[in-house]
Design a protein around this motif. Structure first.
Motif, PDB file in Angstrom:
ATOM      1  N   ARG A 246      97.008   4.674 -41.192  1.00 40.46           N
ATOM      2  CA  ARG A 246      95.715   4.638 -40.838  1.00 40.46           C
ATOM      3  C   ARG A 246      95.352   5.019 -39.663  1.00 40.46           C
ATOM      4  O   ARG A 246      93.897   5.623 -39.467  1.00 40.46           O
ATOM      5  N   PHE A 247      96.119   5.081 -38.433  1.00 38.88           N
ATOM      6  CA  PHE A 247      95.889   5.763 -37.349  1.00 38.88           C
ATOM      7  C   PHE A 247      96.907   6.379 -36.767  1.00 38.88           C
ATOM      8  O   PHE A 247      97.861   5.983 -36.981  1.00 38.88           O
ATOM      9  N   ARG A 248      96.665   7.551 -36.330  1.00 35.31           N
ATOM     10  CA  ARG A 248      97.656   8.452 -35.323  1.00 35.31           C
ATOM     11  C   ARG A 248      97.110   8.824 -34.025  1.00 35.31           C
ATOM     12  O   ARG A 248      96.175   9.608 -34.073  1.00 35.31           O
ATOM     13  N   VAL A 249      97.297   8.106 -32.996  1.00 30.69           N
ATOM     14  CA  VAL A 249      96.857   8.570 -31.762  1.00 30.69           C
ATOM     15  C   VAL A 249      97.625   8.965 -30.785  1.00 30.69           C
ATOM     16  O   VAL A 249      98.814   8.588 -30.432  1.00 30.69           O
ATOM     17  N   LEU A 250      97.498  10.547 -30.383  1.00 27.36           N
ATOM     18  CA  LEU A 250      98.287  11.043 -29.690  1.00 27.36           C
ATOM     19  C   LEU A 250      97.792  11.346 -28.107  1.00 27.36           C
ATOM     20  O   LEU A 250      96.835  11.722 -28.034  1.00 27.36           O
ATOM     21  N   GLY A 251      98.610  10.808 -27.135  1.00 30.11           N
ATOM     22  CA  GLY A 251      98.199  11.012 -25.746  1.00 30.11           C
ATOM     23  C   GLY A 251      99.151  11.833 -24.807  1.00 30.11           C
ATOM     24  O   GLY A 251     100.398  12.347 -25.571  1.00 30.11           O
ATOM     25  N   SER A 252      98.911  12.063 -23.725  1.00 32.59           N
ATOM     26  CA  SER A 252      99.678  12.807 -22.957  1.00 32.59           C
ATOM     27  C   SER A 252     101.323  12.053 -22.418  1.00 32.59           C
ATOM     28  O   SER A 252     102.049  12.780 -22.077  1.00 32.59           O
ATOM     29  N   ARG A 253     101.286  10.639 -22.817  1.00 29.21           N
ATOM     30  CA  ARG A 253     102.304   9.925 -22.411  1.00 29.21           C
ATOM     31  C   ARG A 253     103.139   9.514 -23.638  1.00 29.21           C
ATOM     32  O   ARG A 253     104.460   9.622 -23.710  1.00 29.21           O
ATOM     33  N   ALA A 254     102.228   8.933 -24.776  1.00 30.84           N
ATOM     34  CA  ALA A 254     103.174   8.385 -25.985  1.00 30.84           C
ATOM     35  C   ALA A 254     101.873   8.653 -26.975  1.00 30.84           C
ATOM     36  O   ALA A 254     100.886   8.940 -27.057  1.00 30.84           O
ATOM     37  N   GLY A 255     102.491   8.395 -28.320  1.00 31.72           N
ATOM     38  CA  GLY A 255     101.720   8.409 -29.407  1.00 31.72           C
ATOM     39  C   GLY A 255     101.859   6.958 -30.010  1.00 31.72           C
ATOM     40  O   GLY A 255     102.633   6.046 -29.998  1.00 31.72           O
ATOM     41  N   TYR A 256     100.785   6.585 -30.650  1.00 32.01           N
ATOM     42  CA  TYR A 256     100.815   5.445 -31.693  1.00 32.01           C
ATOM     43  C   TYR A 256     100.523   5.637 -33.186  1.00 32.01           C
ATOM     44  O   TYR A 256      99.577   6.408 -33.179  1.00 32.01           O
ATOM     45  N   VAL A 257     101.271   5.084 -34.003  1.00 33.37           N
ATOM     46  CA  VAL A 257     101.054   5.301 -35.443  1.00 33.37           C
ATOM     47  C   VAL A 257     101.117   3.865 -36.174  1.00 33.37           C
ATOM     48  O   VAL A 257     101.877   3.219 -36.034  1.00 33.37           O
ATOM     49  N   LYS A 258     100.102   3.716 -36.996  1.00 38.29           N
ATOM     50  CA  LYS A 258      99.961   2.414 -37.603  1.00 38.29           C
ATOM     51  C   LYS A 258      99.688   2.995 -39.072  1.00 38.29           C
ATOM     52  O   LYS A 258      98.945   3.515 -39.477  1.00 38.29           O
ATOM     53  N   TYR A 259     100.537   2.275 -40.043  1.00 43.11           N
ATOM     54  CA  TYR A 259     100.183   2.199 -41.573  1.00 43.11           C
ATOM     55  C   TYR A 259      99.483   0.980 -41.992  1.00 43.11           C
ATOM     56  O   TYR A 259      99.643  -0.046 -41.459  1.00 43.11           O
ATOM     57  N   GLY A 260      98.838   1.260 -43.145  1.00 48.13           N
ATOM     58  CA  GLY A 260      98.249  -0.088 -43.782  1.00 48.13           C
ATOM     59  C   GLY A 260      97.107  -0.585 -43.276  1.00 48.13           C
ATOM     60  O   GLY A 260      96.688  -0.153 -42.160  1.00 48.13           O
ATOM     61  N   ARG A 290     104.120   1.647 -34.423  1.00 52.15           N
ATOM     62  CA  ARG A 290     104.915   1.838 -33.275  1.00 52.15           C
ATOM     63  C   ARG A 290     104.168   2.835 -32.434  1.00 52.15           C
ATOM     64  O   ARG A 290     103.707   3.811 -32.524  1.00 52.15           O
ATOM     65  N   LEU A 291     104.933   2.559 -31.031  1.00 53.84           N
ATOM     66  CA  LEU A 291     104.662   3.391 -29.996  1.00 53.84           C
ATOM     67  C   LEU A 291     105.694   3.853 -29.430  1.00 53.84           C
ATOM     68  O   LEU A 291     106.708   3.499 -29.119  1.00 53.84           O
ATOM     69  N   GLY A 292     105.454   5.250 -29.227  1.00 54.29           N
ATOM     70  CA  GLY A 292     106.779   6.217 -28.463  1.00 54.29           C
ATOM     71  C   GLY A 292     106.394   7.655 -28.692  1.00 54.29           C
ATOM     72  O   GLY A 292     105.189   8.207 -28.756  1.00 54.29           O
ATOM     73  N   SER A 293     107.378   8.334 -28.271  1.00 55.63           N
ATOM     74  CA  SER A 293     107.264   9.870 -28.196  1.00 55.63           C
ATOM     75  C   SER A 293     108.511  10.543 -28.724  1.00 55.63           C
ATOM     76  O   SER A 293     109.648   9.963 -28.620  1.00 55.63           O
ATOM     77  N   GLY A 294     108.449  11.774 -29.496  1.00 59.13           N
ATOM     78  CA  GLY A 294     109.417  12.633 -29.406  1.00 59.13           C
ATOM     79  C   GLY A 294     110.126  12.524 -30.994  1.00 59.13           C
ATOM     80  O   GLY A 294     110.839  13.309 -31.520  1.00 59.13           O
ATOM     81  N   GLU A 295     109.786  11.462 -31.648  1.00 57.61           N
ATOM     82  CA  GLU A 295     110.253  11.411 -32.833  1.00 57.61           C
ATOM     83  C   GLU A 295     109.229  10.588 -34.060  1.00 57.61           C
ATOM     84  O   GLU A 295     108.511   9.779 -33.377  1.00 57.61           O
ATOM     85  N   SER A 296     109.488  10.871 -35.323  1.00 56.52           N
ATOM     86  CA  SER A 296     108.491  10.080 -36.187  1.00 56.52           C
ATOM     87  C   SER A 296     108.807   8.574 -36.439  1.00 56.52           C
ATOM     88  O   SER A 296     110.206   8.186 -36.322  1.00 56.52           O
ATOM     89  N   PRO A 297     107.861   7.778 -36.296  1.00 56.02           N
ATOM     90  CA  PRO A 297     108.077   6.375 -36.483  1.00 56.02           C
ATOM     91  C   PRO A 297     108.811   6.300 -37.885  1.00 56.02           C
ATOM     92  O   PRO A 297     109.610   4.972 -38.135  1.00 56.02           O
ATOM     93  N   LEU A 298     108.688   6.837 -38.901  1.00 58.11           N
ATOM     94  CA  LEU A 298     109.409   6.870 -40.150  1.00 58.11           C
ATOM     95  C   LEU A 298     110.739   6.991 -40.103  1.00 58.11           C
ATOM     96  O   LEU A 298     111.521   6.512 -41.033  1.00 58.11           O
ATOM     97  N   THR A 299     111.500   7.533 -39.041  1.00 58.93           N
ATOM     98  CA  THR A 299     112.819   7.774 -38.968  1.00 58.93           C
ATOM     99  C   THR A 299     113.307   6.975 -37.825  1.00 58.93           C
ATOM    100  O   THR A 299     114.371   7.272 -37.086  1.00 58.93           O
ATOM    101  N   GLY A 300     112.537   5.996 -37.458  1.00 57.81           N
ATOM    102  CA  GLY A 300     113.046   5.171 -36.131  1.00 57.81           C
ATOM    103  C   GLY A 300     112.563   5.423 -34.778  1.00 57.81           C
ATOM    104  O   GLY A 300     112.906   4.749 -33.924  1.00 57.81           O
ATOM    105  N   GLY A 301     111.669   6.338 -34.722  1.00 56.39           N
ATOM    106  CA  GLY A 301     111.240   6.487 -33.597  1.00 56.39           C
ATOM    107  C   GLY A 301     110.121   5.723 -32.922  1.00 56.39           C
ATOM    108  O   GLY A 301     109.246   4.821 -33.683  1.00 56.39           O
TER     109      GLY A 301
END
Length: 368
Positions: A246-260, A290-301
């Motif tokens: 539903r959302f993928r927000v990419l920033g200079s520090r981290a990204g946030y990905v939300k499904y549903g 999920r909030l983070g950087s460097g890895e897909s949230p679908l693989t645990g990032g």
């Protein structure tokens, strides 16, 4: 309107928007009472009376204008093509108005209505309920708290898998109906992007009619470049066999990905109603983004972030406060006009295969 008396609401239309969203939310709002429902459909009248005992039926909006002194607010939840004439008639009758999105078919019409409301000193508000979606509130909070750093790209998807047509005016190719996904779901995703990141300066779009027998766009992509440099990529589709986030927000520090999707619409459709002091708009932990950087949230990032509860009731609470002089208009007609500028540019871009530059409306940005 007398002090402490509930504000009396006349609702025009009792289809999906009127019966699922507006009537339940108006009735759940302290200080508002659903007085009249306008529909010429006898089955819908019966449903309205069954759910809201005491509500008065009316066969036409003209019955409301004739007794304008008995009402404090008109809500327009009828088909899109009727929004402008009904809003104008209500304002001319001296009544504040809430209009379901889209306010109008063009930005010029929206600005004309805004001018009429200002001239009459009346509230004109637009029901952009998706500003109170759980995921949108969560994203807004993360941005405000600086968790993402400087946002660079905002991806928003309102996707469905509906390979077969349902019929009705929403799928009509008649321009007067203002149907298709660009003005339906597109009204939501564009409004959210402008609310988060401010005015648009450049618009590019792709719009297709994919389903057999379809007459209106059912698969649309809009790219917005905002004045502040953020790029929004917005998708509205009824033909998506595998739904994206539903959302993928990419920033200079981290990204946030939300499904549903936010659960409020489904709950309202199933007959659930918001009650003051009771949980509403909550979703289970497994649906958190999920909030983070460097890895897909679908693989645990990333780390799970609790989703802020959705709050559609907040819209009508704000409307009631505005009518009593205790707060501002939650969604102004000029904000709706800015979204319509983008939607009109998107339609032109898709038709002509060009990128469209928007001229700023500086005075409006200060008022909105």
């Amino acid at each position: 309107m007398t002090a402490n008396a509930p504000l009396r609401v006349g609702l025009v239309g009792y289809g999906l928007a009127g019966s699922v969203f507006h009537a339940p939310l108006v009735s759940a709002t302290e200080g508002l009472v659903l007085d009249t429902v306008v529909t010429s459909n006898e089955e819908r009248r019966a449903r309205a009376r069954a759910e809201f005992p005491g509500v008065r039926p009316a066969a036409s909006p003209e019955e409301l204008w004739a007794r304008a002194d008995e009402l404090d607010l008109i809500v327009i939840a009828s088909p899109n093509r009727t929004h402008v004439p009904l809003a104008r008639a209500a304002l001319e009758a001296g009544l504040p108005v809430v209009v379901d999105k889209p306010l109008a078919g063009t930005a010029a019409e929206a600005r004309e209505l805004a001018g009429l409301a200002a001239e009459r000193g009346l509230l004109l508000s637009v029901f952009q309920n998706r500003r109170w979606d759980n995921d949108f509130l969560t994203v807004a909070g993360l941005i405000a708290e600086g968790e993402l750093g400087e946002v660079q790209r905002f991806e928003s998807r309102f996707e469905r898998w509906r390979p077969h047509l349902k019929g009705g005016w929403r799928e009509s190719g008649d321009p007067e109906e203002i149907g298709g996904l660009l003005y339906d779901l597109g009204s939501h995703v564009v409004d959210q992007a402008l609310t988060l990141f401010g005015p648009a300066v450049q618009v590019y779009a792709e719009s297709d009619v994919r389903r057999p027998g379809a007459a209106a766009d059912d698969d649309t992509f809009i790219a917005i470049t905002h004045v502040n440099g953020v790029r929004s990529h917005l998708y509205a589709s009824a033909t998506t066999a595998q739904l994206g986030p539903r959302f993928r927000v990419l920033g200079s520090r981290a990204g946030y990905v939300k499904y549903g999707l936010d659960p409020q619409e489904a709950a309202l459709r199933e007959g659930a109603r918001p009650v003051a002091g009771e949980p509403w708009g909550e979703e289970p932990v497994e649906m958190w983004g999920r909030l983070g950087s460097g890895e897909s949230p679908l693989t645990g990032g990333g780390d799970p972030v609790r989703t802020v509860p959705g709050d559609y009731p907040a819209y009508y609470a704000a409307v009631a406060a505005a009518l009593r002089g205790e707060g501002g208009n939650p969604v102004t007609a000029l904000q709706a006009a800015a979204s319509l500028d983008v939607l009109e540019a998107a339609r032109r871009s898709a038709r002509e295969g060009v990128s469209v530059t928007l001229l700023p409306h500086h005075d409006e940005e200060k008022q909105a």
